[in-house]
Design an enzyme around this catalytic site. Structure first.
Site, PDB file in Angstrom:
ATOM      1  N   GLY A   1       0.731  -1.256   0.000  1.00  0.00           N
ATOM      2  CA  GLY A   1       0.000   0.000   0.000  1.00  0.00           C
ATOM      3  C   GLY A   1       0.760   1.307   0.000  1.00  0.00           C
TER       4      GLY A   1
ATOM      5  N   GLY B   1       2.801   2.652  -2.254  1.00  0.00           N
ATOM      6  CA  GLY B   1       3.162   3.191  -3.560  1.00  0.00           C
ATOM      7  C   GLY B   1       2.382   4.448  -3.928  1.00  0.00           C
TER       8      GLY B   1
ATOM      9  N   CYS C   1      -0.834   3.511  -5.673  1.00  0.00           N
ATOM     10  CA  CYS C   1      -1.518   2.369  -5.057  1.00  0.00           C
ATOM     11  C   CYS C   1      -2.606   2.883  -4.129  1.00  0.00           C
ATOM     12  CB  CYS C   1      -0.518   1.516  -4.271  1.00  0.00           C
ATOM     13  SG  CYS C   1      -1.262   0.097  -3.444  1.00  0.00           S
TER      14      CYS C   1
END
Length: 347
Positions: free
Chosen positions: A181, A183, A186
């Site tokens: 999570g 990124g 993301c």
């Protein structure tokens, strides 16, 4: 249900405390690392940064450009075997040793990866990538890959906790990819409520992996060269970068023009854009867990690579580390509530 009370930290929550140093110049810092991997037995030397296996980052062009900096590229899994053959035919052995072959976990992925690896013995890295590395099927696939390719260095993930990091190493992974999570494109954390602050994940997984002779790569969450330094300081052996390497000439995203200005599209690999491109759309039983952004074109990636490596060298001089290997031993993190003076950030 249970609640863990101890605080977990991301890169924005800390700074590295400076320490006395005998280094006279940033040029005295050695960024190259030498590794021998646990299962493959392969030895490798280079700068332990990896371009992410996203189709708007991990391209053949990116691999060719970053190889000159001794940086790895996890080439995305959507190239055909024929495209791989053409790339290999036009690339030197020095470029190929900086390439990871990325794969999913389906039977088709396995067969395709086998064909690619058979094209040239210089392809020594396999990156097995799924969003959720906690499934039993994924662990079994890692074991299958290790049995099939005993001399290849296998990177597998993603996970964020010590026990699963250990499980993957014991199943055959040489390097475990850490991050759920963090990124830039993301949205897993907001779509699912699942995740783990990246610095704490790196610290926990590095401790678990190193106890078994394995290694980790911090995947996601870096927005600046300082974050890359923090990831290495937290114990990461490698750092994988997506957003920091997106938007360049070599990145492979679609270019659009608005009001005379050119932009490149960059999207997460679980985004609607990615799923429309590769599997025809978002399946009705799932939600997209990524977003698409427009980035102003940033020119050749070599300028960004130099900036990242320069920041790393400078971080090492601030703590007296003459080699990147020493950075984690010389790192003391301090918790902070501010990172920078932002008065002119909007100018």
């Amino acid at each position: 249900m249970r609640i863990e009370e101890d605080l977990k930290l991301g890169f924005k929550d800390v700074l590295i405390r400076p320490k006395r140093s005998t280094l006279k110049s940033r040029s005295d810092v050695e960024l190259e690392r030498q590794f021998t991997f646990k299962h493959s037995g392969q030895s490798w030397s280079g700068v332990p940064i990896i371009a992410a296996n996203m189709d708007t980052v991990g391209t053949f062009s990116m691999a060719s450009a970053l190889a000159s900096f001794d940086i790895l590229t996890a080439v995305h899994k959507h190239y055909s075997v024929e495209e791989w053959q053409a790339f290999i035919n036009n690339s030197s052995a020095d470029v190929l040793k900086h390439v990871m072959v990325s794969t999913g976990t389906s039977d088709a992925d396995f067969e395709k990866t086998k064909q690619i690896l058979d094209l040239n013995p210089a392809l020594n890295f396999v990156c097995i990538d799924v969003a959720n590395g906690y499934s039993e099927h994924f662990v079994q696939f890692v074991a299958k890959a290790r049995e099939a390719w005993p001399t290849k260095t296998i990177c597998a993930g993603n996970v964020v906790t010590g026990e699963m990091c250990e499980e993957l190493i014991l199943s055959g992974a040489d390097i475990v990819k850490v991050g759920i999570g963090p990124g830039s494109v993301c949205t897993t954390r907001v779509k699912t409520g699942v995740g783990y602050p990246q610095l704490s994940a790196v610290i926990e997984c590095a401790d678990a992996a190193h106890g078994l002779g394995g290694m980790i790569v911090s995947d996601g969450g870096c927005t600046t060269p300082g974050d890359v330094a923090k990831a290495f300081g937290g114990g990461a052996d490698f750092v994988m970068l997506g957003g920091m390497l997106a938007g360049h000439e070599e990145s492979g995203g679609r270019i659009i023009e608005e009001n005379g200005e050119k932009f490149m599209l960059f999207y997460g690999m679980s985004s609607e854009s990615a799923m429309k491109r590769h599997v025809g759309g978002v399946a009705e039983y799932r939600a997209a867990e990524g977003k698409t952004v427009k980035l102003p074109l940033r020119g050749p990636v070599e300028n960004t690579a130099r900036d990242i490596l320069g920041g790393l060298r400078s971080a090492c001089t601030y703590v007296g580390a003459s080699r990147l290997k020493e950075l984690t031993k010389r790192t003391t993190f301090i918790r902070v509530q501010e990172q920078e003076n932002r008065i002119f950030n909007n100018l």
